[in-house]
Design a protein around this motif. Structure first.
Motif, short mmCIF file in Angstrom:
data_model
loop_
_atom_site.label_atom_id
_atom_site.label_comp_id
_atom_site.label_asym_id
_atom_site.label_seq_id
_atom_site.Cartn_x
_atom_site.Cartn_y
_atom_site.Cartn_z
N SER A 29 49.93 30.41 46.06
CA SER A 29 49.68 30.39 44.60
C SER A 29 49.41 31.79 44.04
CB SER A 29 48.52 29.46 44.28
OG SER A 29 48.75 28.16 44.78
N LEU A 30 50.29 32.72 44.34
CA LEU A 30 50.11 34.12 43.93
C LEU A 30 50.91 34.40 42.66
CD1 LEU A 30 48.81 36.83 44.85
CD2 LEU A 30 51.01 37.36 45.91
N SER A 31 50.28 35.06 41.70
CA SER A 31 50.95 35.44 40.46
C SER A 31 50.61 36.89 40.12
CB SER A 31 50.52 34.54 39.30
OG SER A 31 50.86 33.19 39.54
N PHE A 32 51.61 37.63 39.66
CA PHE A 32 51.39 39.00 39.20
C PHE A 32 52.62 39.47 38.44
CE2 PHE A 32 53.23 39.39 43.45
CZ PHE A 32 54.25 40.33 43.27
N THR A 33 52.46 40.57 37.71
CA THR A 33 53.57 41.16 36.98
C THR A 33 53.61 42.67 37.26
OG1 THR A 33 52.24 41.57 34.99
CG2 THR A 33 53.44 39.48 35.11
N VAL A 34 54.80 43.24 37.09
CA VAL A 34 54.99 44.69 37.21
C VAL A 34 55.80 45.14 36.00
CG1 VAL A 34 55.91 46.58 38.59
CG2 VAL A 34 54.99 44.55 39.74
N GLU A 35 55.28 46.12 35.29
CA GLU A 35 55.96 46.67 34.13
C GLU A 35 56.83 47.86 34.53
OE1 GLU A 35 55.63 45.26 31.22
OE2 GLU A 35 53.92 43.95 31.59
N ALA A 36 57.90 48.10 33.80
CA ALA A 36 58.72 49.29 34.03
C ALA A 36 57.87 50.54 33.82
CB ALA A 36 59.91 49.29 33.08
N GLY A 37 58.00 51.50 34.74
CA GLY A 37 57.24 52.73 34.63
C GLY A 37 55.81 52.64 35.11
N ARG A 38 55.42 51.49 35.67
CA ARG A 38 54.04 51.29 36.14
C ARG A 38 54.05 50.96 37.63
NH1 ARG A 38 49.94 52.41 32.56
NH2 ARG A 38 48.69 50.61 33.22
N THR A 39 52.90 51.22 38.27
CA THR A 39 52.75 50.94 39.70
C THR A 39 51.67 49.90 39.91
OG1 THR A 39 53.45 53.16 40.37
CG2 THR A 39 52.16 51.91 41.95
N LEU A 40 52.02 48.84 40.62
CA LEU A 40 51.05 47.83 41.05
C LEU A 40 50.74 48.08 42.52
CD1 LEU A 40 49.47 45.11 40.69
CD2 LEU A 40 51.54 43.98 41.57
N GLY A 41 49.48 48.30 42.84
CA GLY A 41 49.07 48.42 44.22
C GLY A 41 48.61 47.07 44.75
N ILE A 42 49.19 46.64 45.88
CA ILE A 42 48.75 45.41 46.53
C ILE A 42 48.02 45.82 47.80
CG2 ILE A 42 49.43 43.20 47.53
CD1 ILE A 42 51.83 43.14 45.77
N VAL A 43 46.75 45.45 47.90
CA VAL A 43 45.91 45.93 48.99
C VAL A 43 45.22 44.75 49.68
CG1 VAL A 43 43.89 46.28 47.51
CG2 VAL A 43 44.14 47.64 49.59
N GLY A 44 44.94 44.93 50.95
CA GLY A 44 44.23 43.90 51.72
C GLY A 44 44.37 44.18 53.20
N GLU A 45 43.60 43.46 54.01
CA GLU A 45 43.67 43.62 55.45
C GLU A 45 45.02 43.16 55.99
OE1 GLU A 45 39.48 42.55 57.36
OE2 GLU A 45 40.00 41.17 55.74
N SER A 46 45.30 43.51 57.23
CA SER A 46 46.49 42.99 57.91
C SER A 46 46.40 41.47 57.95
CB SER A 46 46.58 43.55 59.33
OG SER A 46 46.76 44.95 59.31
N GLY A 47 47.51 40.80 57.64
CA GLY A 47 47.52 39.35 57.63
C GLY A 47 47.13 38.73 56.30
N SER A 48 46.89 39.55 55.28
CA SER A 48 46.48 39.00 53.99
C SER A 48 47.65 38.48 53.17
CB SER A 48 45.72 40.06 53.18
OG SER A 48 46.53 41.18 52.93
N GLY A 49 48.89 38.82 53.58
CA GLY A 49 50.06 38.30 52.87
C GLY A 49 50.80 39.34 52.06
N LYS A 50 50.43 40.61 52.18
CA LYS A 50 51.05 41.66 51.36
C LYS A 50 52.54 41.80 51.65
CE LYS A 50 48.59 45.04 53.02
NZ LYS A 50 48.04 44.33 54.17
N SER A 51 52.88 42.02 52.92
CA SER A 51 54.29 42.24 53.28
C SER A 51 55.11 40.98 53.11
CB SER A 51 54.39 42.76 54.72
OG SER A 51 53.80 44.04 54.84
#
Length: 366
Positions: A29-51
């Motif tokens: 149930s993950l939701s997020f947006t990324v705007e043109a010209g902007r950077t979203l950092g996704i952070v968390g421990e290994s196994g958190s689901g980032k990759s």
């Protein structure tokens, strides 16, 4: 006044794997947006689901069940046919993988691989594609690009291989760039060069960037917004300055407290988050962070029961009140999945507040 749609709009993303030991929901149930010209950092421990999240956006999962909505510039990617999706990969969205040596083919020169990538999407001739490859190697700061284009990946240093991967990713001028741990295993000087390169190219091209990392220093340096993930779910979302100055979720505070600080004494031990990450195969009914949470442990029996049995929803973050008599108002753009989200003092024994530095972003990014 109407606002333009975000470049990338992910809604209620779920990624589930079927294993011999049962179903594993790696992203929930993950939701997020990324705007043109902007950077979203996704952070968390290994196994958190980032990759896993990044691969789902690129449509690179095989055998996984992916549900929810992934829209690139208003175009729905979930359920799109592989042939159509492959046309978008590289042309509209591109990815820099964590290990450039394993991502580049050892039997072909770096120039050949970049040129082939360009030819596939633009149907260019060999000579034109080679010129494009040489131009891109020069653009990312590789000296003598015409000569280096004829060399193989093993003849490049780690930093130069990462630059070559960036050149390949941007050769077809995509709108969205996903960088999965792009500075892993690089020394700090090369890390800074790679991050500055990505930031420069973003500014010149108006790229939307998703920066996936476990390094909060990288997040502080390049991100505009931050998504903190824990156990496959969003724990907190905020503008980068707000997150470092006043973390809303106990997990975010724990991550910041665990960083070495400039004012620490030489013999002061690092402040680690106790316990282990949650099992995604057998998720807890309540808050996934509750077994490791100092705030829950310091609460009442009712608080601990609530944390252990009721999953907190991602909700607006109530920031500090304008005056002692006023009620806290939701901070625009800030959300946290915690029953107790809000301005708070750290529990006894939890270490100094993460935002106690005069400039928390600069403090972390040094």
């Amino acid at each position: 006044m109407t606002h333009p749609a975000p470049l990338l709009d992910v809604r209620d993303l779920q990624v589930t794997f079927t294993t011999p030991r049962g179903r594993v929901r790696a992203v929930d149930s993950l939701s997020f947006t990324v705007e043109a010209g902007r950077t979203l950092g996704i952070v968390g421990e290994s196994g958190s689901g980032k990759s896993v999240t990044s691969l789902a956006v690129m449509g690179l999962h095989r055998g996984a069940e992916v549900t929810g909505s992934i829209a690139l510039d208003g175009r729905e990617l979930t359920g799109m046919a592989e042939k159509e999706l492959s046309r978008l990969r590289g042309r509209r969205m591109a990815m820099i993988f964590q290990d450039p040596l394993s991502s580049l083919h050892p039997y072909y020169t770096v120039g050949e691989q970049i040129a082939e990538h360009h030819r596939v999407h633009f149907r260019a001739g060999r000579a034109a594609a080679r010129r494009r490859a040489i131009d891109m190697l020069g653009e990312v700061g590789i000296p003598e690009p015409a000569r280096r284009a004829g060399e193989y990946p093993h003849q490049f240093s780690g930093g130069m291989r990462q630059r070559a991967m960036i050149a390949m990713a941007l050769a077809c001028e995509p709108d969205l760039l996903i960088a999965d741990e792009p500075t892993t295993a690089l020394d700090v000087t090369v890390q800074a060069q790679i991050l500055e390169l990505i930031a420069r190219l973003q500014q010149e091209r108006g790229l939307g960037v998703v920066m996936i990392t476990h390094d909060l220093g990288v997040v502080a340096r390049v991100a505009h917004e931050v998504l903190v993930m824990y156990g496959g779910r969003a724990a907190e979302q905020a503008a980068v300055d707000d997150l470092f100055a006043d973390p809303a979720h106990p997990y975010t505070r724990g991550l910041l407290d665990s960083l070495p600080r400039l004012d620490d004494s030489d013999d002061q031990p690092l402040r680690a988050i106790p316990g282990a990450p949650p099992s995604l195969r057998e998720p807890a009914p309540g808050c996934a962070f509750a077994p490791r949470c100092a705030r829950a442990a310091a609460g009442t029996d009712e608080d601990r029961t609530r944390c252990a049995t009721v999953r907190p929803a991602l909700r607006p973050y109530p920031g500090p009140a304008a005056s002692p008599a006023a009620s806290p108002a939701a901070v625009p753009g800030r959300t946290a999945a915690c029953h107790f989200a809000g301005p708070h003092d750290p529990p006894a024994g939890a270490g100094p507040a993460a935002g106690s530095a005069a400039d928390p972003v600069q403090e972390v990014s040094r």
